[in-house]
Design a protein around this motif. Sequence first.
Motif, PDB file in Angstrom:
ATOM      1  N   ALA A 104      39.378 -33.065   1.732  1.00 43.82           N
ATOM      2  CA  ALA A 104      38.265 -32.536   0.960  1.00 43.82           C
ATOM      3  C   ALA A 104      37.460 -31.633   1.892  1.00 43.82           C
ATOM      4  N   SER A 105      36.250 -31.285   1.536  1.00 45.02           N
ATOM      5  CA  SER A 105      35.377 -30.499   2.406  1.00 45.02           C
ATOM      6  C   SER A 105      34.385 -29.690   1.581  1.00 45.02           C
ATOM      7  N   ASN A 106      33.355 -29.188   2.270  1.00 47.44           N
ATOM      8  CA  ASN A 106      32.406 -28.228   1.712  1.00 47.44           C
ATOM      9  C   ASN A 106      32.329 -27.029   2.645  1.00 47.44           C
ATOM     10  N   ALA A 107      32.133 -25.853   2.079  1.00 44.45           N
ATOM     11  CA  ALA A 107      31.843 -24.660   2.879  1.00 44.45           C
ATOM     12  C   ALA A 107      31.199 -23.634   1.962  1.00 44.45           C
ATOM     13  N   TRP A 108      30.156 -22.991   2.452  1.00 39.33           N
ATOM     14  CA  TRP A 108      29.530 -21.934   1.662  1.00 39.33           C
ATOM     15  C   TRP A 108      28.858 -20.929   2.593  1.00 39.33           C
ATOM     16  N   ALA A 109      28.605 -19.749   2.052  1.00 38.70           N
ATOM     17  CA  ALA A 109      28.034 -18.671   2.860  1.00 38.70           C
ATOM     18  C   ALA A 109      27.065 -17.864   2.018  1.00 38.70           C
ATOM     19  N   ALA A 110      26.085 -17.273   2.682  1.00 35.45           N
ATOM     20  CA  ALA A 110      25.094 -16.419   2.024  1.00 35.45           C
ATOM     21  C   ALA A 110      25.107 -15.046   2.680  1.00 35.45           C
ATOM     22  N   ALA A 111      25.041 -14.015   1.848  1.00 33.64           N
ATOM     23  CA  ALA A 111      24.986 -12.642   2.340  1.00 33.64           C
ATOM     24  C   ALA A 111      23.578 -12.332   2.851  1.00 33.64           C
ATOM     25  N   THR A 112      23.443 -11.192   3.492  1.00 35.77           N
ATOM     26  CA  THR A 112      22.142 -10.800   4.049  1.00 35.77           C
ATOM     27  C   THR A 112      21.080 -10.695   2.960  1.00 35.77           C
ATOM     28  N   SER A 113      21.493 -10.325   1.736  1.00 37.04           N
ATOM     29  CA  SER A 113      20.535 -10.188   0.641  1.00 37.04           C
ATOM     30  C   SER A 113      19.973 -11.524   0.190  1.00 37.04           C
ATOM     31  N   ARG A 114      20.646 -12.621   0.533  1.00 28.20           N
ATOM     32  CA  ARG A 114      20.180 -13.964   0.145  1.00 28.20           C
ATOM     33  C   ARG A 114      19.742 -14.779   1.344  1.00 28.20           C
ATOM     34  N   SER A 115      19.509 -14.106   2.467  1.00 24.05           N
ATOM     35  CA  SER A 115      19.133 -14.794   3.698  1.00 24.05           C
ATOM     36  C   SER A 115      17.734 -14.373   4.120  1.00 24.05           C
ATOM     37  N   ALA A 116      16.878 -15.348   4.388  1.00 25.91           N
ATOM     38  CA  ALA A 116      15.508 -15.048   4.804  1.00 25.91           C
ATOM     39  C   ALA A 116      15.469 -14.367   6.165  1.00 25.91           C
ATOM     40  N   SER A 117      16.452 -14.644   7.012  1.00 24.16           N
ATOM     41  CA  SER A 117      16.460 -14.069   8.356  1.00 24.16           C
ATOM     42  C   SER A 117      17.055 -12.674   8.400  1.00 24.16           C
ATOM     43  N   GLY A 118      17.706 -12.271   7.317  1.00 21.98           N
ATOM     44  CA  GLY A 118      18.356 -10.975   7.300  1.00 21.98           C
ATOM     45  C   GLY A 118      19.755 -10.971   7.856  1.00 21.98           C
ATOM     46  N   GLY A 119      20.235 -12.118   8.307  1.00 20.73           N
ATOM     47  CA  GLY A 119      21.607 -12.254   8.783  1.00 20.73           C
ATOM     48  C   GLY A 119      22.389 -13.163   7.861  1.00 20.73           C
ATOM     49  N   THR A 120      23.698 -13.050   7.877  1.00 18.10           N
ATOM     50  CA  THR A 120      24.516 -13.919   7.041  1.00 18.10           C
ATOM     51  C   THR A 120      24.423 -15.362   7.528  1.00 18.10           C
ATOM     52  N   LEU A 121      24.696 -16.283   6.624  1.00 14.28           N
ATOM     53  CA  LEU A 121      24.670 -17.719   6.911  1.00 14.28           C
ATOM     54  C   LEU A 121      25.991 -18.337   6.487  1.00 14.28           C
ATOM     55  N   ALA A 147      27.834 -22.452   6.227  1.00 17.69           N
ATOM     56  CA  ALA A 147      27.829 -23.904   6.468  1.00 17.69           C
ATOM     57  C   ALA A 147      29.225 -24.434   6.210  1.00 17.69           C
ATOM     58  N   SER A 148      29.660 -25.367   7.052  1.00 19.13           N
ATOM     59  CA  SER A 148      31.006 -25.931   6.910  1.00 19.13           C
ATOM     60  C   SER A 148      30.991 -27.399   7.291  1.00 19.13           C
ATOM     61  N   ASP A 149      31.561 -28.251   6.428  1.00 14.82           N
ATOM     62  CA  ASP A 149      31.731 -29.661   6.800  1.00 14.82           C
ATOM     63  C   ASP A 149      33.037 -30.184   6.206  1.00 14.82           C
ATOM     64  N   PRO A 150      34.122 -30.119   6.986  1.00 12.81           N
ATOM     65  CA  PRO A 150      35.412 -30.649   6.534  1.00 12.81           C
ATOM     66  C   PRO A 150      35.413 -32.171   6.475  1.00 12.81           C
ATOM     67  N   HIS A 151      36.080 -32.720   5.445  1.00 14.84           N
ATOM     68  CA  HIS A 151      36.101 -34.162   5.220  1.00 14.84           C
ATOM     69  C   HIS A 151      37.502 -34.713   5.467  1.00 14.84           C
ATOM     70  N   LEU A 152      37.587 -35.701   6.318  1.00 17.87           N
ATOM     71  CA  LEU A 152      38.826 -36.436   6.568  1.00 17.87           C
ATOM     72  C   LEU A 152      38.469 -37.911   6.756  1.00 17.87           C
ATOM     73  N   GLY A 153      39.479 -38.745   6.888  1.00 15.71           N
ATOM     74  CA  GLY A 153      39.226 -40.153   7.105  1.00 15.71           C
ATOM     75  C   GLY A 153      38.443 -40.397   8.385  1.00 15.71           C
ATOM     76  N   LEU A 154      37.474 -41.304   8.327  1.00 11.57           N
ATOM     77  CA  LEU A 154      36.676 -41.629   9.510  1.00 11.57           C
ATOM     78  C   LEU A 154      37.485 -42.505  10.461  1.00 11.57           C
ATOM     79  N   SER A 155      37.267 -42.310  11.749  1.00 15.50           N
ATOM     80  CA  SER A 155      37.943 -43.105  12.762  1.00 15.50           C
ATOM     81  C   SER A 155      37.118 -43.057  14.033  1.00 15.50           C
TER      82      SER A 155
END
Length: 822
Positions: A261-278, A280-288
């Motif tokens: 599983a996993s989540n990942a998303w990105a924002a363009a400069t037009s949707r970023s308060a800092s003016g730079g792209t953003l 986020a990534s969090d891949p999901h696998l079994g915990l160990s």
Amino acid sequence: MTLLIQWLLRIASALVILSVCAVIFIYYLASRSLPDYDKILQTSAVSASVDIVRDNANVPHIFGETDQDVFFALGYAHAQDRLWQMIMLRRTVQGRLSEALGTQTLETDTLMRRLDLAGHARASVSAQDAGTLVALKAYANGVNTRIDEINLNALGRGAPELFMFPQSIAPWVPADSIGIQKLMALQMTGHLENEVLRARVSLALSDQKRLDDILPLAPGTGVAALPEYAALMPDMPRYAASDTAPLSPLSPFPRYGMAGASNAWAAATSRSASGGTLLASDPHLGLSAPAIWYLARMELQTGGVIGGTIPGIPAIITGRSDALGWGLTAAHADDQDLFIEELNPDNSQEYRTPNGFAPFKTRKSIISIKDAAPVTVTLSWTENGPVLPGSLYNIAAVTPPGHVAALGWTALSDKDTSLSAIMGLMRARTIGAAVASTESHIAPVLNLTLADKENIALKVIGKLPRRDAKHQSKGRLPSLGWRTENRWQGTFPYPTNPGFVSPLGGIVGNTNNKVVDRPFPLHMSYVWGDSQRVERWRRLMQAREVHTRDSFVEAQLDTVSYTARALLPLVGADLWFTSEAAPDGTRERQRQRALTLLSEWNGEMNEHLPEPLLFAAWMRALQDRLIRDQIGPLADSFTHVDPVFIERVFRDIDGASAWCDVRQSAPRETCADMARRALDDALISIEERYGSQIEALRWGDAHQAVHNHQVLGNVPILRFFVNIRQSTSGGDNTLQRGLTRGTGPRPFENVHAAGYRGVYDFADPDSSVFIISTGQSGHFLSRFYDDLAQLWRRGEYIPMSLDIDLARAAAVGVTRILPPDR
């Protein structure tokens, strides 16, 4: 009597002294394998000076004059911290666990030998591009240099676990790294089990209309109806299917609902308060324990890269450079098919093909077993793939007499260049270059989310099988292997893989949800990994005109369950505040108290609240009541609640409310009846384990993150040193996903989650952050074994900087690797 007492005291004292000495001796041996991070190492394997700078979180920052030397140092660092883990991953790929662990892993070894991932990996070495070959060889040299150092200096065999399993350590070779990459692909795809389960449910159900209720399509445009399995396999009788046998220890085959599983998303400069792209990534696998992820930074000739690696693989799998960030999510593309092969009734060594009977391709393989005689297995392949045993996922239950089952899977390739694709991704500076470099990726099929300094994008990477439009089951059920229309016709060209570049809305992302809805055979899949998290993600993304690094962090850590908010009003519609007053201590009063709490709950799966436990137990009991009457013991295979199924039933979509009536009882039960009874079931199970004080319940007591050592985690006494337990928020369908075990006496334990989290801001790249779920070291005596675990639990991060000075500041050690003449 006095003399006897004196001797007993002497004996007791001697035993205590001997025990203390034994503990000290064992500790001494174990501590010998703790790596020294502050030293000088000379070897002819490097061409110039290389520095491995360990920051205060023990993240190695590697600096060298050539990429070859940098990859050598990464191999050395991996072997310093995770040698045991790497050896176990390699043994799993090769089907050689039983050499160290005995008969308990024989079934796992047999399955892995049948897939022959190790053989495909060896054949794939020559298919890699020149740069990847150089990196693979240099990385292997780094691992082997550490192994030689351990042997030469008697450094405790490199890991405490190796004292218990004294087999010699074979040198690392490039094929080992490719094999581990293939192993990850196996853990991230679940279509094989889904096909088998769908066939078994089809045989068990008397009303085939109900099949799409219990195994529903992801919400969206519908597809043409499929035949029932009995129509494809007329020799298969209908029956009440038995439950699936549990997978053998250390099996990498995922259980139902446990594929990647996993989540990942990105924002363009037009949707970023800092003016730079953003991004986020969090891949999901079994915990160990240790986690599968290992943080690292490499300074390559194309620039620095930092992020999550997997020990054994010389690449940043998910992370960023100064110009590009990338995250990966499981695409859940249908890249596996199970083929039913007919045996020649006159010669069981042959099977039917479109051109008549042909002999199996066979090979004998000897499996050595600790403390037991070796076992010889005969491996067989058809034109469609390796023949699998009937015990795996209970394939035998859907295989007619006189037939066997073979697996078609894109990862079973002798020219697998997926690792070359990831290596190219690390060197890419733009989205265009990243998309081009991943054309060679084969398996698993992934959603690649990208952000460079100007744009954002999402591209599906990996090979998608091309099926005939006349395919009998459209890949959703096991199919007849000798029918031409059921066989794969190669794969689709890379440009046809879905892609989204610079979307008008300025936001792109994936939570394993349906990416595209194309008609068969151009489709990607009928089975997707998420229909719930994406709804919460969409709301959070659209709630702000612009985003920041912190808002992306908040979204990663969000614990509000869209599922709870959607299902509770539906399931409890006839129960809220409708019952009469009941005395304290009665079942009716307990139900009222639970309903009152749930009616005022906002759906937040907070570890300190009782409502998440009440909700999770209620939905679990409800699904079991709805399906067990219809499919019997096969209900045990449905270990996790499917919200789409519950919604279909309570909205009576296409007559799905029929699941509420118990067939074997005379009265006709309503869905409200089932909801009420299921709530009572849930309250009883909660009381038996957690007590009857509903308001005092804590979700975190049930939803503990379980980071178990794969081998020592069940050993008495040792398990208290090697396992990590944490109370956690989140749940099966929250963005901060903590997938529950679903089985056994502790079904709500958190066993599958984001072992890595990263958020990157390209307006200020050095403000980016990341974290893993345990610590960098795999040595349980190291202070770096679990030092990041509490940060991870609390939703905290550590800096992700490519600044050389920051890396050297407060470093816990610098390993300098020099050629012999320096």
